[in-house]
Design an enzyme around this catalytic site. Structure first.
Site, PDB file in Angstrom:
ATOM      1  N   LYS A  45       7.714 -16.253   5.949  1.00  0.00           N
ATOM      2  CA  LYS A  45       6.665 -15.117   5.758  1.00  0.00           C
ATOM      3  C   LYS A  45       7.534 -13.782   5.976  1.00  0.00           C
ATOM      4  O   LYS A  45       8.494 -13.654   6.781  1.00  0.00           O
ATOM      5  CB  LYS A  45       5.872 -15.080   7.121  1.00  0.00           C
ATOM      6  CG  LYS A  45       4.782 -13.940   7.312  1.00  0.00           C
ATOM      7  CD  LYS A  45       3.943 -14.317   8.511  1.00  0.00           C
ATOM      8  CE  LYS A  45       4.259 -13.916   9.675  1.00  0.00           C
ATOM      9  NZ  LYS A  45       4.374 -12.317   9.892  1.00  0.00           N
ATOM     10  N   ASP A  72       3.040 -10.627   4.553  1.00  0.00           N
ATOM     11  CA  ASP A  72       2.134  -9.930   5.419  1.00  0.00           C
ATOM     12  C   ASP A  72       1.998  -8.842   5.775  1.00  0.00           C
ATOM     13  O   ASP A  72       2.633  -8.388   6.459  1.00  0.00           O
ATOM     14  CB  ASP A  72       2.618 -10.983   6.844  1.00  0.00           C
ATOM     15  CG  ASP A  72       1.631 -10.955   7.767  1.00  0.00           C
ATOM     16  OD1 ASP A  72       0.554 -10.384   7.825  1.00  0.00           O
ATOM     17  OD2 ASP A  72       2.062 -10.933   9.121  1.00  0.00           O
ATOM     18  N   LYS A  74      -0.980  -7.165   5.296  1.00  0.00           N
ATOM     19  CA  LYS A  74      -2.302  -6.574   5.739  1.00  0.00           C
ATOM     20  C   LYS A  74      -2.856  -5.440   5.246  1.00  0.00           C
ATOM     21  O   LYS A  74      -3.259  -4.260   5.862  1.00  0.00           O
ATOM     22  CB  LYS A  74      -2.258  -6.556   7.274  1.00  0.00           C
ATOM     23  CG  LYS A  74      -1.834  -7.787   8.036  1.00  0.00           C
ATOM     24  CD  LYS A  74      -2.039  -7.564   9.585  1.00  0.00           C
ATOM     25  CE  LYS A  74      -1.313  -8.801  10.224  1.00  0.00           C
ATOM     26  NZ  LYS A  74      -0.052  -9.184  10.183  1.00  0.00           N
ATOM     27  N   HIS A  76      -5.071  -2.334   3.846  1.00  0.00           N
ATOM     28  CA  HIS A  76      -6.486  -2.040   4.254  1.00  0.00           C
ATOM     29  C   HIS A  76      -6.569  -0.529   3.825  1.00  0.00           C
ATOM     30  O   HIS A  76      -5.835   0.501   4.436  1.00  0.00           O
ATOM     31  CB  HIS A  76      -6.509  -1.823   5.973  1.00  0.00           C
ATOM     32  CG  HIS A  76      -7.990  -1.553   6.708  1.00  0.00           C
ATOM     33  ND1 HIS A  76      -8.189  -1.609   7.785  1.00  0.00           N
ATOM     34  CD2 HIS A  76      -8.996  -1.238   5.981  1.00  0.00           C
ATOM     35  CE1 HIS A  76      -9.278  -1.249   8.042  1.00  0.00           C
ATOM     36  NE2 HIS A  76     -10.022  -1.218   6.724  1.00  0.00           N
ATOM     37  N   ASP A  77      -7.310  -0.294   2.811  1.00  0.00           N
ATOM     38  CA  ASP A  77      -7.535   1.141   2.202  1.00  0.00           C
ATOM     39  C   ASP A  77      -8.657   1.086   1.424  1.00  0.00           C
ATOM     40  O   ASP A  77      -9.479   0.052   1.260  1.00  0.00           O
ATOM     41  CB  ASP A  77      -6.047   1.253   1.416  1.00  0.00           C
ATOM     42  CG  ASP A  77      -5.627   2.735   1.413  1.00  0.00           C
ATOM     43  OD1 ASP A  77      -6.483   3.686   1.326  1.00  0.00           O
ATOM     44  OD2 ASP A  77      -4.508   3.288   1.662  1.00  0.00           O
ATOM     45  N   ILE A  78      -8.815   2.264   0.561  1.00  0.00           N
ATOM     46  CA  ILE A  78     -10.052   2.164  -0.444  1.00  0.00           C
ATOM     47  C   ILE A  78      -9.765   0.950  -1.359  1.00  0.00           C
ATOM     48  O   ILE A  78      -8.545   0.677  -1.901  1.00  0.00           O
ATOM     49  CB  ILE A  78     -10.229   3.527  -0.792  1.00  0.00           C
ATOM     50  CG1 ILE A  78      -8.765   3.917  -1.978  1.00  0.00           C
ATOM     51  CG2 ILE A  78     -10.787   4.643  -0.042  1.00  0.00           C
ATOM     52  CD1 ILE A  78      -9.064   5.096  -2.872  1.00  0.00           C
ATOM     53  N   THR A 131      -5.393 -10.794  16.721  1.00  0.00           N
ATOM     54  CA  THR A 131      -5.456 -11.615  17.802  1.00  0.00           C
ATOM     55  C   THR A 131      -4.830 -10.982  18.992  1.00  0.00           C
ATOM     56  O   THR A 131      -4.845 -11.331  20.290  1.00  0.00           O
ATOM     57  CB  THR A 131      -4.744 -12.965  17.775  1.00  0.00           C
ATOM     58  OG1 THR A 131      -3.535 -12.699  17.210  1.00  0.00           O
ATOM     59  CG2 THR A 131      -5.447 -14.041  16.769  1.00  0.00           C
ATOM     60  N   GLY A 221       7.535 -18.161  14.558  1.00  0.00           N
ATOM     61  CA  GLY A 221       8.763 -17.365  14.200  1.00  0.00           C
ATOM     62  C   GLY A 221      10.045 -17.884  15.244  1.00  0.00           C
ATOM     63  O   GLY A 221      10.615 -18.680  15.102  1.00  0.00           O
ATOM     64  N   ARG A 222       9.634 -17.274  16.487  1.00  0.00           N
ATOM     65  CA  ARG A 222      10.913 -17.531  17.376  1.00  0.00           C
ATOM     66  C   ARG A 222      11.393 -18.902  17.689  1.00  0.00           C
ATOM     67  O   ARG A 222      12.634 -19.257  18.150  1.00  0.00           O
ATOM     68  CB  ARG A 222      10.740 -16.612  18.620  1.00  0.00           C
ATOM     69  CG  ARG A 222      10.949 -15.182  18.452  1.00  0.00           C
ATOM     70  CD  ARG A 222      10.288 -14.189  19.389  1.00  0.00           C
ATOM     71  NE  ARG A 222       9.030 -14.075  19.143  1.00  0.00           N
ATOM     72  CZ  ARG A 222       8.121 -13.421  19.954  1.00  0.00           C
ATOM     73  NH1 ARG A 222       8.623 -12.681  20.812  1.00  0.00           N
ATOM     74  NH2 ARG A 222       6.975 -13.516  19.848  1.00  0.00           N
TER      75      ARG A 222
HETATM   76  O1  C5P Z   1       7.900 -15.530  17.042  1.00  0.00           O
HETATM   77  P1  C5P Z   1       6.333 -15.878  16.996  1.00  0.00           P
HETATM   78  O2  C5P Z   1       6.332 -17.400  16.370  1.00  0.00           O
HETATM   79  O3  C5P Z   1       5.713 -15.557  18.045  1.00  0.00           O
HETATM   80  O4  C5P Z   1       6.080 -15.012  15.504  1.00  0.00           O
HETATM   81  C1  C5P Z   1       4.763 -15.142  15.208  1.00  0.00           C
HETATM   82  C2  C5P Z   1       4.618 -14.404  13.953  1.00  0.00           C
HETATM   83  O5  C5P Z   1       3.325 -14.367  13.517  1.00  0.00           O
HETATM   84  C3  C5P Z   1       4.899 -12.921  14.093  1.00  0.00           C
HETATM   85  O6  C5P Z   1       5.442 -12.519  12.707  1.00  0.00           O
HETATM   86  C4  C5P Z   1       3.813 -12.043  14.344  1.00  0.00           C
HETATM   87  O7  C5P Z   1       3.814 -10.837  13.870  1.00  0.00           O
HETATM   88  C5  C5P Z   1       2.677 -12.919  13.558  1.00  0.00           C
HETATM   89  N1  C5P Z   1       1.457 -12.773  14.199  1.00  0.00           N
HETATM   90  C6  C5P Z   1       1.032 -13.123  15.245  1.00  0.00           C
HETATM   91  N2  C5P Z   1      -0.195 -12.811  15.919  1.00  0.00           N
HETATM   92  C7  C5P Z   1      -1.154 -12.612  14.931  1.00  0.00           C
HETATM   93  C8  C5P Z   1      -0.867 -12.129  13.736  1.00  0.00           C
HETATM   94  C9  C5P Z   1       0.467 -12.504  13.195  1.00  0.00           C
HETATM   95  O8  C5P Z   1       1.844 -13.517  16.210  1.00  0.00           O
HETATM   96  N3  C5P Z   1      -2.361 -12.314  15.409  1.00  0.00           N
END
Ligand code: C5P
Length: 243
Positions: A45, A72, A74, A76-78, A131, A221-222
């Site tokens: 991603k 990713d 996201k 959001h516009d016309i 979220t 991610g992490r």
């Molecule tokens: O490191 P981690 O697993 O928390 O990363 C989650 C990824 O998902 C990040 O790129 C974060 O921006 C994205 N994300 C999120 N919550 C959302 C939408 C996207 O954590 N509601």
């Protein structure tokens, strides 16, 4: 998923459920991680930070690998602007991209039409309510009703516009799966393997639990990017999902 949406030639053989979030500020760091991972086990991603820092050429380079890239951004516009942006993203060869459902039916339909104009059209999904918003923050933007109901309303609008799915938390997945059917794609961040730190995520689910709750793909991610051995961490999460 249909063949056109797969990152590989045979989606029945390889349709990895894990999407690794490349949350880096520069190409070198992202590339170092990508080289350590395995396209048989994950997708990638690219979010706003990496895209803004490195530009579309890096996305194009990643898209040429076997992983499959979720862009990713996201949008959001016309409707016309979002359609043009989706068309440009599609031309980069990405596997998935997203828009904000609150842009409305017409905006989402225009986006869908734009991606479908390309023979290799990516999956197009929408964000319902971020979220990071809780009920109190949601009330402050003045929308009537509960946050939960608004998520369902926007997910239905997304489906009515012909999009492939939404981003949602694991907690929202069971309700959305029930209301939107088995083929609607649910992409879920906030995933933490059993042994992992929560970082700044508050509402988390394990990979296996999220899949059981109805998620189609898991954004992680992490727990992978910060691991001392990212491939081993990815493999362990993959194995945890399969167990
Ligand atoms: O490191 P981690 O697993 O928390 O990363 C989650 C990824 O998902 C990040 O790129 C974060 O921006 C994205 N994300 C999120 N919550 C959302 C939408 C996207 O954590 N509601």
């Amino acid at each position: 998923m249909t063949a056109k949406n797969s990152a590989t030639n045979d989606p029945k053989i390889r349709d990895p459920k894990i999407i690794v979030a490349l949350d880096y500020a520069d190409e070198k760091s992202a590339w170092e991680l990508v080289k350590k991972l395995d396209p048989a086990l994950c997708r990638l991603k690219v979010g706003k930070e990496l895209f803004t820092a490195t530009g579309p050429q890096f996305v194009e380079k990643l898209a040429k690998l076997e992983y499959g890239v979720f862009l990713d951004l996201k949008f959001h516009d016309i409707p016309n602007t979002v359609a043009k942006a989706c068309s440009a993203a599609t031309n980069l060869g990405v596997w998935m991209l997203n828009v904000h459902a609150s842009g409305g039916l017409e905006m989402m339909q225009a986006a869908k039409q734009a991606v479908e104009a390309n023979a290799n059209s990516p999956l197009l999904i929408a964000v319902t309510v971020l979220t990071s918003m809780n009920e109190a923050a949601f009330k402050k933007i003045g929308i009537k009703g509960t946050l939960d109901n608004h998520v369902v309303r926007l997910a239905k609008l997304t489906r009515d516009a012909g999009l492939d799915g939404v981003v949602c938390s694991a907690a929202e997945a069971p309700k959305l799966r029930k209301k939107l059917g088995p083929d609607f794609c649910l992409v879920t961040p906030g995933i933490r393997p059993t042994s992992s730190s929560l970082d700044d995520q508050k509402r988390v689910a394990t990979p296996k639990a999220a899949l059981i709750m109805g998620s189609s793909y898991l954004v992680i991610g992490r727990p992978i990017t910060k691991a001392s051995d990212p491939l081993a961490a990815l493999q362990a999460i993959h194995d945890e999902c399969m167990a």
